[in-house]
Design a protein around this motif. Structure first.
Motif, PDB file in Angstrom:
ATOM      1  N   UNK A 182       7.658  -2.464  -5.235  1.00 46.98           N
ATOM      2  CA  UNK A 182       7.952  -3.258  -6.427  1.00 46.98           C
ATOM      3  C   UNK A 182       7.451  -4.697  -6.320  1.00 46.98           C
ATOM      4  N   UNK A 183       7.613  -5.287  -5.154  1.00 44.65           N
ATOM      5  CA  UNK A 183       7.177  -6.682  -4.971  1.00 44.65           C
ATOM      6  C   UNK A 183       5.676  -6.804  -5.221  1.00 44.65           C
ATOM      7  N   UNK A 184       4.892  -5.932  -4.616  1.00 48.27           N
ATOM      8  CA  UNK A 184       3.437  -5.971  -4.789  1.00 48.27           C
ATOM      9  C   UNK A 184       3.047  -5.668  -6.239  1.00 48.27           C
ATOM     10  N   UNK A 185       3.733  -4.705  -6.845  1.00 45.47           N
ATOM     11  CA  UNK A 185       3.438  -4.357  -8.235  1.00 45.47           C
ATOM     12  C   UNK A 185       3.627  -5.570  -9.130  1.00 45.47           C
ATOM     13  N   UNK A 186       4.739  -6.264  -8.973  1.00 44.08           N
ATOM     14  CA  UNK A 186       5.028  -7.425  -9.810  1.00 44.08           C
ATOM     15  C   UNK A 186       4.059  -8.579  -9.529  1.00 44.08           C
ATOM     16  N   UNK A 187       3.677  -8.764  -8.269  1.00 36.45           N
ATOM     17  CA  UNK A 187       2.712  -9.815  -7.930  1.00 36.45           C
ATOM     18  C   UNK A 187       1.357  -9.537  -8.584  1.00 36.45           C
ATOM     19  N   UNK A 188       0.905  -8.296  -8.509  1.00 38.50           N
ATOM     20  CA  UNK A 188      -0.392  -7.936  -9.094  1.00 38.50           C
ATOM     21  C   UNK A 188      -0.331  -8.064 -10.612  1.00 38.50           C
ATOM     22  N   UNK A 189       0.736  -7.535 -11.220  1.00 41.03           N
ATOM     23  CA  UNK A 189       0.866  -7.560 -12.679  1.00 41.03           C
ATOM     24  C   UNK A 189       0.978  -8.983 -13.224  1.00 41.03           C
ATOM     25  N   UNK A 190       1.488  -9.903 -12.429  1.00 38.20           N
ATOM     26  CA  UNK A 190       1.641 -11.282 -12.899  1.00 38.20           C
ATOM     27  C   UNK A 190       0.431 -12.167 -12.565  1.00 38.20           C
ATOM     28  N   UNK A 191      -0.541 -11.615 -11.845  1.00 36.33           N
ATOM     29  CA  UNK A 191      -1.732 -12.384 -11.476  1.00 36.33           C
ATOM     30  C   UNK A 191      -2.650 -12.531 -12.691  1.00 36.33           C
ATOM     31  N   UNK A 192      -2.794 -13.756 -13.176  1.00 38.38           N
ATOM     32  CA  UNK A 192      -3.582 -14.019 -14.392  1.00 38.38           C
ATOM     33  C   UNK A 192      -5.074 -13.761 -14.202  1.00 38.38           C
ATOM     34  N   UNK A 193      -5.566 -13.841 -12.983  1.00 32.08           N
ATOM     35  CA  UNK A 193      -6.989 -13.578 -12.729  1.00 32.08           C
ATOM     36  C   UNK A 193      -7.309 -12.093 -12.848  1.00 32.08           C
ATOM     37  N   UNK A 231      -1.451   2.816  -8.336  1.00 36.63           N
ATOM     38  CA  UNK A 231      -0.695   3.137  -7.121  1.00 36.63           C
ATOM     39  C   UNK A 231      -0.321   4.619  -7.099  1.00 36.63           C
ATOM     40  N   UNK A 232       0.068   5.158  -8.225  1.00 35.71           N
ATOM     41  CA  UNK A 232       0.387   6.596  -8.303  1.00 35.71           C
ATOM     42  C   UNK A 232      -0.842   7.447  -7.991  1.00 35.71           C
ATOM     43  N   UNK A 233      -2.009   7.029  -8.475  1.00 30.71           N
ATOM     44  CA  UNK A 233      -3.249   7.753  -8.176  1.00 30.71           C
ATOM     45  C   UNK A 233      -3.553   7.716  -6.679  1.00 30.71           C
ATOM     46  N   UNK A 234      -3.288   6.592  -6.041  1.00 32.28           N
ATOM     47  CA  UNK A 234      -3.488   6.494  -4.588  1.00 32.28           C
ATOM     48  C   UNK A 234      -2.597   7.498  -3.868  1.00 32.28           C
ATOM     49  N   UNK A 235      -1.352   7.598  -4.304  1.00 28.72           N
ATOM     50  CA  UNK A 235      -0.418   8.555  -3.694  1.00 28.72           C
ATOM     51  C   UNK A 235      -0.923   9.983  -3.860  1.00 28.72           C
ATOM     52  N   UNK A 236      -1.456  10.288  -5.032  1.00 31.96           N
ATOM     53  CA  UNK A 236      -1.977  11.630  -5.289  1.00 31.96           C
ATOM     54  C   UNK A 236      -3.183  11.951  -4.395  1.00 31.96           C
ATOM     55  N   UNK A 237      -4.047  10.975  -4.201  1.00 31.61           N
ATOM     56  CA  UNK A 237      -5.221  11.182  -3.341  1.00 31.61           C
ATOM     57  C   UNK A 237      -4.784  11.420  -1.904  1.00 31.61           C
ATOM     58  N   UNK A 238      -3.825  10.648  -1.438  1.00 33.34           N
ATOM     59  CA  UNK A 238      -3.310  10.816  -0.076  1.00 33.34           C
ATOM     60  C   UNK A 238      -2.675  12.199   0.070  1.00 33.34           C
ATOM     61  N   UNK A 239      -1.866  12.564  -0.897  1.00 34.54           N
ATOM     62  CA  UNK A 239      -1.193  13.864  -0.845  1.00 34.54           C
ATOM     63  C   UNK A 239      -2.207  15.003  -0.865  1.00 34.54           C
ATOM     64  N   UNK A 240      -3.246  14.893  -1.685  1.00 40.33           N
ATOM     65  CA  UNK A 240      -4.265  15.941  -1.795  1.00 40.33           C
ATOM     66  C   UNK A 240      -5.077  16.064  -0.517  1.00 40.33           C
ATOM     67  N   UNK A 241      -5.275  14.952   0.174  1.00 36.08           N
ATOM     68  CA  UNK A 241      -6.085  14.998   1.387  1.00 36.08           C
ATOM     69  C   UNK A 241      -5.345  15.670   2.538  1.00 36.08           C
ATOM     70  N   UNK A 242      -4.023  15.783   2.421  1.00 36.68           N
ATOM     71  CA  UNK A 242      -3.222  16.454   3.449  1.00 36.68           C
ATOM     72  C   UNK A 242      -2.893  17.886   3.077  1.00 36.68           C
TER      73      UNK A 242
END
Length: 84
Positions: free
Chosen positions: A49-60, A72-83
């Motif tokens: 959650x901390x990282x999500x909020x930091x990224x979402x609030x980054x104006x750049x 982030x959910x897609x990353x989890x899916x890729x990791x899960x699929x690779x195992x």
């Protein structure tokens, strides 16, 4: 052969087409790589959650919270699929 990181980067960049055009995505490519740990799905999949909020609030970066969560959910899916 494409690596998981390359696959994840392409998937994440493609999902950003909802918010940006390709020109804008490519202008921010290095910023996105820094933000999402070089598109390492193992690292991004562990973001909380901390990282999500930091990224979402980054104006750049200018990504909505829902877009960050999707990446982030897609990353989890890729990791899960690779195992599988």
């Amino acid at each position: 052969m494409i690596t998981n990181s390359e696959l994840f980067e392409l998937l994440a960049m493609s999902s950003m087409l909802m918010d940006y055009n390709w020109t804008e995505i490519l202008k921010r490519k290095e910023l996105f790589r820094e933000t999402f740990a070089g598109f390492d799905p193992n690292t991004v999949g562990k973001m909380g959650e901390k990282e999500i909020m930091e990224i979402a609030s980054n104006k750049a970066i200018m990504l909505t919270e829902s877009r960050v969560r999707c990446i982030i959910d897609n990353a989890k899916c890729i990791v899960q699929a690779s195992f599988a």
